[in-house]
Design a protein around this motif. Structure first.
Motif, mmCIF file in Angstrom:
data_model
loop_
_atom_site.group_PDB
_atom_site.id
_atom_site.type_symbol
_atom_site.label_atom_id
_atom_site.label_comp_id
_atom_site.label_asym_id
_atom_site.label_seq_id
_atom_site.Cartn_x
_atom_site.Cartn_y
_atom_site.Cartn_z
ATOM 1 N N GLY A 149 -19.647 -38.442 12.755
ATOM 2 C CA GLY A 149 -20.348 -39.344 11.901
ATOM 3 C C GLY A 149 -20.307 -41.083 12.215
ATOM 4 N N ARG A 150 -20.997 -41.582 11.391
ATOM 5 C CA ARG A 150 -20.946 -42.982 11.540
ATOM 6 C C ARG A 150 -20.506 -43.602 10.272
ATOM 7 N N PRO A 151 -18.934 -43.779 10.157
ATOM 8 C CA PRO A 151 -18.389 -44.419 9.161
ATOM 9 C C PRO A 151 -18.713 -45.844 9.077
ATOM 10 N N GLY A 152 -18.597 -46.799 8.159
ATOM 11 C CA GLY A 152 -18.597 -48.028 7.899
ATOM 12 C C GLY A 152 -19.935 -48.720 7.662
ATOM 13 N N TRP A 153 -20.780 -47.950 7.329
ATOM 14 C CA TRP A 153 -22.120 -48.407 7.310
ATOM 15 C C TRP A 153 -22.746 -48.267 5.668
ATOM 16 N N ALA A 154 -21.625 -47.813 4.769
ATOM 17 C CA ALA A 154 -22.163 -47.587 3.200
ATOM 18 C C ALA A 154 -22.878 -49.141 2.647
ATOM 19 N N SER A 155 -22.353 -50.051 3.202
ATOM 20 C CA SER A 155 -22.818 -51.308 2.466
ATOM 21 C C SER A 155 -24.190 -51.390 2.791
ATOM 22 N N LEU A 156 -24.869 -50.829 3.849
ATOM 23 C CA LEU A 156 -26.213 -51.054 4.113
ATOM 24 C C LEU A 156 -26.917 -49.724 3.649
ATOM 25 N N GLY A 157 -26.283 -48.836 3.030
ATOM 26 C CA GLY A 157 -26.968 -47.609 2.418
ATOM 27 C C GLY A 157 -26.858 -46.498 3.245
#
Length: 282
Positions: A19-27
Protein backbone atom coordinates in the motif's frame (compact mmCIF):
# COMPACT_ATOMS: atom_id res chain seq x y z
CA UNK A 1 13.34 -10.75 -15.67
CA UNK A 2 10.47 -12.01 -17.83
CA UNK A 3 6.73 -11.47 -18.14
CA UNK A 4 3.40 -13.05 -17.32
CA UNK A 5 0.76 -13.00 -20.05
CA UNK A 6 -2.78 -13.05 -18.67
CA UNK A 7 -5.01 -15.53 -20.51
CA UNK A 8 -8.03 -15.18 -18.19
CA UNK A 9 -8.82 -13.29 -15.00
CA UNK A 10 -11.76 -12.62 -12.72
CA UNK A 11 -12.89 -8.96 -12.54
CA UNK A 12 -11.44 -8.74 -9.02
CA UNK A 13 -7.86 -9.77 -9.83
CA UNK A 14 -5.57 -6.85 -8.97
CA UNK A 15 -1.93 -5.99 -8.46
CA UNK A 16 -1.23 -5.34 -4.77
CA UNK A 17 1.69 -4.56 -2.51
CA UNK A 18 1.73 -3.19 1.05
CA UNK A 19 0.00 0.00 0.00
CA UNK A 20 0.72 3.73 0.03
CA UNK A 21 0.63 5.00 3.65
CA UNK A 22 1.04 8.67 4.43
CA UNK A 23 -1.41 10.23 1.96
CA UNK A 24 -4.58 10.33 4.08
CA UNK A 25 -4.32 14.12 4.45
CA UNK A 26 -4.88 14.31 0.68
CA UNK A 27 -7.81 11.90 0.81
CA UNK A 28 -5.84 8.89 -0.44
CA UNK A 29 -6.09 5.69 1.59
CA UNK A 30 -3.37 3.14 2.14
CA UNK A 31 -4.91 0.36 0.01
CA UNK A 32 -2.57 -2.59 -0.65
CA UNK A 33 -3.19 -6.29 -0.09
CA UNK A 34 -6.44 -6.97 1.74
CA UNK A 35 -4.79 -9.94 3.47
CA UNK A 36 -1.26 -8.68 4.07
CA UNK A 37 -0.28 -11.78 6.06
CA UNK A 38 -0.80 -13.99 2.99
CA UNK A 39 0.73 -11.41 0.63
CA UNK A 40 3.88 -11.29 2.77
CA UNK A 41 4.03 -15.08 3.04
CA UNK A 42 3.90 -15.46 -0.75
CA UNK A 43 6.73 -12.98 -1.17
CA UNK A 44 8.88 -14.75 1.41
CA UNK A 45 8.41 -18.09 -0.36
CA UNK A 46 10.01 -16.68 -3.53
CA UNK A 47 12.67 -14.62 -1.75
CA UNK A 48 11.10 -11.22 -2.44
CA UNK A 49 11.08 -8.14 -0.31
CA UNK A 50 7.64 -8.14 1.36
CA UNK A 51 6.88 -4.84 -0.39
CA UNK A 52 7.10 -6.50 -3.82
CA UNK A 53 3.84 -6.56 -5.76
CA UNK A 54 1.79 -9.75 -6.04
CA UNK A 55 -1.45 -10.66 -7.79
CA UNK A 56 -4.46 -10.67 -5.46
CA UNK A 57 -6.92 -13.17 -6.93
CA UNK A 58 -10.49 -13.16 -5.59
CA UNK A 59 -12.09 -16.65 -5.57
CA UNK A 60 -9.90 -17.84 -8.45
CA UNK A 61 -10.24 -17.90 -12.21
CA UNK A 62 -6.75 -16.64 -13.13
CA UNK A 63 -4.75 -18.19 -15.98
CA UNK A 64 -1.31 -16.85 -16.90
CA UNK A 65 1.51 -17.98 -19.18
CA UNK A 66 5.20 -17.41 -18.47
CA UNK A 67 7.76 -16.40 -21.10
CA UNK A 68 10.77 -17.57 -19.05
CA UNK A 69 11.63 -19.85 -16.15
CA UNK A 70 10.27 -18.31 -12.93
CA UNK A 71 9.86 -19.12 -9.26
CA UNK A 72 6.23 -18.63 -8.21
CA UNK A 73 4.23 -19.22 -5.03
CA UNK A 74 0.58 -19.18 -3.99
CA UNK A 75 -0.79 -18.44 -0.51
CA UNK A 76 -4.03 -17.26 1.08
CA UNK A 77 -7.31 -19.00 0.28
CA UNK A 78 -6.68 -22.69 -0.56
CA UNK A 79 -7.25 -22.28 -4.30
CA UNK A 80 -6.59 -25.42 -6.35
CA UNK A 81 -3.78 -24.39 -8.70
CA UNK A 82 -2.05 -26.11 -11.57
CA UNK A 83 1.13 -25.75 -13.62
CA UNK A 84 0.64 -27.24 -17.09
CA UNK A 85 -2.25 -29.28 -15.71
CA UNK A 86 -0.33 -30.68 -12.71
CA UNK A 87 -1.86 -29.75 -9.37
CA UNK A 88 0.37 -27.95 -6.87
CA UNK A 89 0.13 -27.92 -3.09
CA UNK A 90 -1.28 -25.00 -1.08
CA UNK A 91 1.26 -22.58 0.33
CA UNK A 92 4.06 -23.82 -1.92
CA UNK A 93 6.68 -22.32 -4.21
CA UNK A 94 7.53 -24.02 -7.51
CA UNK A 95 9.86 -23.35 -10.43
CA UNK A 96 7.97 -23.10 -13.72
CA UNK A 97 9.51 -23.31 -17.16
CA UNK A 98 9.23 -20.88 -20.04
CA UNK A 99 5.82 -21.18 -21.70
CA UNK A 100 4.22 -22.83 -18.66
CA UNK A 101 0.52 -22.22 -18.00
CA UNK A 102 -0.48 -21.45 -14.41
CA UNK A 103 -4.17 -21.87 -13.63
CA UNK A 104 -6.07 -21.02 -10.44
CA UNK A 105 -9.47 -22.61 -9.98
CA UNK A 106 -12.20 -21.55 -7.53
CA UNK A 107 -11.33 -21.66 -3.83
CA UNK A 108 -13.52 -24.04 -1.77
CA UNK A 109 -13.11 -21.80 1.29
CA UNK A 110 -11.73 -18.35 1.90
CA UNK A 111 -11.77 -15.59 -0.67
CA UNK A 112 -8.40 -14.16 -1.71
CA UNK A 113 -5.22 -15.89 -2.91
CA UNK A 114 -1.86 -14.27 -3.61
CA UNK A 115 0.33 -15.27 -6.54
CA UNK A 116 3.92 -14.11 -6.10
CA UNK A 117 6.69 -14.36 -8.66
CA UNK A 118 10.34 -13.93 -7.76
CA UNK A 119 11.16 -10.29 -8.54
CA UNK A 120 7.59 -9.04 -8.09
CA UNK A 121 5.08 -7.64 -10.57
CA UNK A 122 6.76 -4.56 -12.05
CA UNK A 123 3.91 -2.21 -12.95
CA UNK A 124 4.50 1.55 -12.52
CA UNK A 125 4.27 3.02 -9.03
CA UNK A 126 1.66 5.68 -8.23
CA UNK A 127 2.37 7.70 -5.07
CA UNK A 128 5.03 5.17 -4.17
CA UNK A 129 2.93 2.03 -4.56
CA UNK A 130 1.91 -0.43 -7.27
CA UNK A 131 -1.38 -1.22 -5.50
CA UNK A 132 -4.78 -0.95 -7.18
CA UNK A 133 -7.14 1.11 -5.02
CA UNK A 134 -10.72 0.12 -5.93
CA UNK A 135 -12.25 3.14 -4.16
CA UNK A 136 -10.13 5.98 -5.57
CA UNK A 137 -9.13 4.36 -8.88
CA UNK A 138 -5.46 5.07 -8.14
CA UNK A 139 -2.94 2.51 -9.36
CA UNK A 140 -3.11 0.05 -12.24
CA UNK A 141 -6.50 -1.11 -13.52
CA UNK A 142 -7.72 -4.59 -12.55
CA UNK A 143 -5.89 -7.37 -14.35
CA UNK A 144 -7.61 -8.51 -17.54
CA UNK A 145 -7.10 -11.09 -20.29
CA UNK A 146 -4.44 -9.92 -22.73
CA UNK A 147 -2.38 -7.99 -20.17
CA UNK A 148 1.35 -8.59 -20.20
CA UNK A 149 2.78 -8.08 -16.71
CA UNK A 150 6.53 -7.45 -16.41
CA UNK A 151 8.47 -9.22 -13.67
CA UNK A 152 10.78 -6.96 -11.66
CA UNK A 153 13.82 -7.37 -9.41
CA UNK A 154 12.42 -6.78 -5.89
CA UNK A 155 14.10 -9.88 -4.52
CA UNK A 156 16.95 -10.83 -2.23
CA UNK A 157 18.65 -14.10 -1.38
CA UNK A 158 17.27 -17.37 -2.67
CA UNK A 159 14.50 -18.59 -0.34
CA UNK A 160 15.39 -21.26 2.22
CA UNK A 161 12.03 -23.06 2.04
CA UNK A 162 9.38 -23.87 -0.56
CA UNK A 163 6.48 -24.46 1.84
CA UNK A 164 4.45 -22.21 4.12
CA UNK A 165 2.76 -24.60 6.60
CA UNK A 166 0.87 -21.85 8.41
CA UNK A 167 -2.69 -21.15 7.37
CA UNK A 168 -4.87 -18.29 8.54
CA UNK A 169 -7.08 -19.49 11.40
CA UNK A 170 -10.84 -19.22 11.09
CA UNK A 171 -12.03 -17.90 14.43
CA UNK A 172 -13.94 -14.94 15.92
CA UNK A 173 -12.36 -11.58 15.18
CA UNK A 174 -11.07 -9.67 18.17
CA UNK A 175 -12.45 -6.15 18.63
CA UNK A 176 -12.04 -3.19 20.94
CA UNK A 177 -14.87 -0.71 21.58
CA UNK A 178 -14.97 2.02 19.00
CA UNK A 179 -14.79 5.78 19.51
CA UNK A 180 -18.58 6.10 19.14
CA UNK A 181 -19.74 3.05 21.10
CA UNK A 182 -21.71 5.45 23.30
CA UNK A 183 -23.92 6.35 20.32
CA UNK A 184 -25.54 2.91 20.57
CA UNK A 185 -28.06 1.31 22.87
CA UNK A 186 -26.51 -0.19 26.05
CA UNK A 187 -26.95 -3.75 24.77
CA UNK A 188 -25.62 -3.05 21.25
CA UNK A 189 -22.03 -4.11 21.87
CA UNK A 190 -23.17 -7.38 23.46
CA UNK A 191 -25.46 -7.90 20.46
CA UNK A 192 -22.51 -7.33 18.10
CA UNK A 193 -20.46 -9.94 19.99
CA UNK A 194 -23.27 -12.45 20.38
CA UNK A 195 -24.48 -12.52 16.78
CA UNK A 196 -23.33 -14.57 13.78
CA UNK A 197 -23.14 -11.92 11.04
CA UNK A 198 -23.58 -13.01 7.43
CA UNK A 199 -21.30 -11.54 4.74
CA UNK A 200 -23.39 -10.04 1.92
CA UNK A 201 -22.62 -10.31 -1.83
CA UNK A 202 -21.99 -6.56 -2.16
CA UNK A 203 -18.83 -6.81 -0.04
CA UNK A 204 -15.54 -5.83 -1.68
CA UNK A 205 -12.08 -4.48 -0.95
CA UNK A 206 -13.62 -1.35 0.56
CA UNK A 207 -15.50 -3.25 3.24
CA UNK A 208 -17.26 -6.41 4.35
CA UNK A 209 -21.00 -5.69 4.55
CA UNK A 210 -22.76 -7.68 7.24
CA UNK A 211 -26.36 -8.59 7.91
CA UNK A 212 -28.35 -10.35 10.62
CA UNK A 213 -31.96 -10.74 11.70
CA UNK A 214 -31.59 -8.00 14.30
CA UNK A 215 -29.67 -4.79 13.44
CA UNK A 216 -27.69 -2.74 15.94
CA UNK A 217 -29.75 -0.04 17.65
CA UNK A 218 -28.45 3.47 18.10
CA UNK A 219 -29.23 5.67 21.08
CA UNK A 220 -28.44 8.87 19.17
CA UNK A 221 -29.82 9.84 15.77
CA UNK A 222 -28.14 13.22 15.28
CA UNK A 223 -25.56 13.85 12.58
CA UNK A 224 -21.93 12.91 13.20
CA UNK A 225 -19.25 15.08 11.55
CA UNK A 226 -16.90 13.09 9.31
CA UNK A 227 -13.93 11.69 11.17
CA UNK A 228 -10.91 9.54 10.35
CA UNK A 229 -11.34 5.84 9.61
CA UNK A 230 -8.93 2.91 9.93
CA UNK A 231 -8.89 -0.67 8.59
CA UNK A 232 -11.04 -2.84 10.84
CA UNK A 233 -13.48 -0.07 11.78
CA UNK A 234 -17.05 -1.37 12.16
CA UNK A 235 -19.05 1.58 10.89
CA UNK A 236 -22.82 1.42 11.34
CA UNK A 237 -25.09 3.27 8.87
CA UNK A 238 -28.75 4.07 9.66
CA UNK A 239 -29.77 0.52 8.70
CA UNK A 240 -28.00 -0.76 11.81
CA UNK A 241 -26.07 -3.29 9.70
CA UNK A 242 -22.31 -2.84 10.16
CA UNK A 243 -19.64 -2.47 7.49
CA UNK A 244 -16.17 -3.76 8.37
CA UNK A 245 -13.63 -1.59 6.55
CA UNK A 246 -10.82 -3.30 4.63
CA UNK A 247 -7.81 -2.09 2.64
CA UNK A 248 -9.59 0.35 0.30
CA UNK A 249 -11.73 2.01 2.97
CA UNK A 250 -12.42 5.76 2.78
CA UNK A 251 -10.12 7.88 4.92
CA UNK A 252 -13.10 9.56 6.62
CA UNK A 253 -16.65 8.54 7.43
CA UNK A 254 -19.78 10.10 8.88
CA UNK A 255 -21.40 7.08 10.54
CA UNK A 256 -20.53 6.03 14.10
CA UNK A 257 -17.98 3.25 14.68
CA UNK A 258 -19.17 0.85 17.38
CA UNK A 259 -15.98 -1.25 17.48
CA UNK A 260 -12.69 -1.79 15.69
CA UNK A 261 -11.23 -5.17 14.70
CA UNK A 262 -7.65 -5.36 15.97
CA UNK A 263 -5.04 -4.97 13.24
CA UNK A 264 -3.81 -8.55 13.55
CA UNK A 265 -7.29 -9.89 12.68
CA UNK A 266 -8.16 -7.68 9.69
CA UNK A 267 -6.41 -10.21 7.43
CA UNK A 268 -8.89 -12.86 8.61
CA UNK A 269 -11.79 -10.59 7.69
CA UNK A 270 -10.38 -10.22 4.17
CA UNK A 271 -10.88 -13.97 3.64
CA UNK A 272 -14.60 -13.89 4.48
CA UNK A 273 -16.56 -14.79 1.37
CA UNK A 274 -20.19 -13.87 0.64
CA UNK A 275 -22.58 -16.16 2.48
CA UNK A 276 -20.11 -17.03 5.21
CA UNK A 277 -20.50 -15.81 8.79
CA UNK A 278 -18.29 -13.67 11.00
CA UNK A 279 -18.30 -13.53 14.77
CA UNK A 280 -16.61 -11.01 17.04
CA UNK A 281 -15.08 -11.31 20.50
CA UNK A 282 -13.37 -9.05 23.05
Amino acid sequence: MGTLTVLAASPSTTVQDRGRPGWASLGVGRSGAADRWSHDAANRLVGNDIHAATLEVTLGGLVVRTDSALLVALTGAPVPWFVDGVRQGPGTAVVVTAGAEIRLDVAPTGLRAYLAVRGGIDVPRVLGSRATDALSGIGPPPVAAGDVLPVGSDCGDEPATDLNPYQLPYRPLRVVPGPRADWFAPEALDHLLGTAWTVTPDSNRVGVRLTADEPLRRSRDDELPSEGMVPGALQVPPSGLPVLFLADHPVTGGYPVIAVVVAADVDLAAQARPGSTLRFTR
